[in-house]
Motif scaffolding. Structure first.
Motif, short mmCIF file in Angstrom:
data_model
loop_
_atom_site.label_atom_id
_atom_site.label_comp_id
_atom_site.label_asym_id
_atom_site.label_seq_id
_atom_site.Cartn_x
_atom_site.Cartn_y
_atom_site.Cartn_z
N SER A 3 30.24 10.93 -18.83
CA SER A 3 30.57 10.30 -17.50
C SER A 3 29.44 9.34 -17.13
N ILE A 4 29.97 7.97 -16.99
CA ILE A 4 28.84 7.26 -16.52
C ILE A 4 28.66 7.21 -15.02
N ILE A 5 29.57 7.76 -14.29
CA ILE A 5 29.82 7.95 -12.92
C ILE A 5 29.06 9.09 -12.35
N GLN A 6 28.88 10.06 -12.97
CA GLN A 6 28.11 11.33 -12.46
C GLN A 6 27.55 12.04 -13.61
N LYS A 7 26.38 12.07 -13.51
CA LYS A 7 25.59 12.77 -14.50
C LYS A 7 25.38 14.13 -14.12
N ASP A 8 25.37 14.50 -12.83
CA ASP A 8 25.24 15.88 -12.50
C ASP A 8 26.62 16.48 -12.49
N LYS A 9 26.60 17.65 -13.52
CA LYS A 9 27.78 18.54 -13.52
C LYS A 9 27.95 19.73 -12.77
N THR A 10 26.85 19.75 -11.68
CA THR A 10 26.46 21.03 -10.97
C THR A 10 27.20 21.05 -9.60
N HIS A 11 27.50 19.78 -9.28
CA HIS A 11 27.91 19.40 -7.74
C HIS A 11 29.06 18.65 -7.68
N PHE A 30 41.13 7.68 -13.96
CA PHE A 30 42.70 6.88 -14.37
C PHE A 30 43.11 7.60 -15.17
N PHE A 31 44.16 8.27 -14.91
CA PHE A 31 44.93 9.33 -15.84
C PHE A 31 46.38 8.76 -16.25
N GLY A 32 47.29 9.51 -16.71
CA GLY A 32 48.18 9.14 -17.30
C GLY A 32 47.97 8.30 -18.33
N ALA A 33 48.68 6.96 -18.41
CA ALA A 33 48.73 6.18 -19.59
C ALA A 33 47.31 5.65 -19.66
N ASN A 34 46.33 5.80 -18.69
CA ASN A 34 44.92 5.14 -18.92
C ASN A 34 43.94 6.41 -18.90
N ARG A 35 44.41 7.71 -19.29
CA ARG A 35 43.41 8.53 -19.53
C ARG A 35 42.66 8.55 -20.68
N LYS A 36 42.98 7.90 -21.65
CA LYS A 36 42.12 7.63 -22.85
C LYS A 36 41.24 6.62 -22.61
N ASN A 37 41.68 5.67 -21.77
CA ASN A 37 40.66 4.70 -21.34
C ASN A 37 39.34 5.31 -20.38
N TYR A 41 35.61 4.94 -21.53
CA TYR A 41 34.72 4.18 -21.01
C TYR A 41 33.74 5.17 -19.96
N GLY A 42 34.18 6.53 -20.16
CA GLY A 42 33.14 7.45 -19.27
C GLY A 42 33.62 7.67 -17.80
N LEU A 43 34.66 7.18 -17.40
CA LEU A 43 35.12 7.13 -16.18
C LEU A 43 35.86 8.45 -15.72
N LYS A 44 34.90 9.46 -15.43
CA LYS A 44 35.07 10.93 -15.14
C LYS A 44 34.31 11.27 -14.09
N VAL A 45 34.73 12.14 -13.16
CA VAL A 45 33.92 12.91 -12.17
C VAL A 45 34.26 14.41 -12.49
N TYR A 46 33.56 14.96 -11.65
CA TYR A 46 33.54 16.66 -11.52
C TYR A 46 33.78 17.19 -10.28
#
Length: 99
Positions: A3-11, A30-37, A41-46
């Motif tokens: 993830s480029i958005i959130q480095k902290d995986k504990t909060h 961005f899920f569905g058809a954009n999950r792969k994108n 690009y590391g657009l994930k959060v916890y």
């Protein structure tokens, strides 16, 4: 990709509480058809699995306003990180979430 958005995986990205409350899930913003994108690009959060991710009243999968707010924040951060314009973001993800 990490993830480029959130480095902290504990909060939780949404409520800020730690993993003592409940386990965190990796959420592709961005899920569905954009999950792969999102992955590419590391657009994930916890997020807390039940409360903030899947089942809670204010969870991203139950509350469209919360989902859109996270998309807005992440789009802005991704554009800054990658140097994208709104048009370039739209070319990849098909939509602009910034009003």
């Amino acid at each position: 990709m990490e993830s480029i958005i959130q480095k902290d995986k504990t909060h939780c990205f949404l409520c800020g509480m730690n993993t003592n409350l409940e386990p965190l899930d990796e959420h592709h913003v961005f899920f569905g058809a954009n999950r792969k994108n999102s992955e590419k690009y590391g657009l994930k959060v916890y997020l807390h699995h039940n409360r903030c991710h899947i089942f809670g009243v204010r969870s991203v999968h139950q509350n469209a306003k919360v989902d859109r707010a996270i998309k807005r924040v992440v789009q802005k951060r991704a554009m800054k990180h990658y140097g994208w314009t709104i048009e370039q973001f739209r070319e990849i993800f098909g939509k602009n979430y910034i009003d």
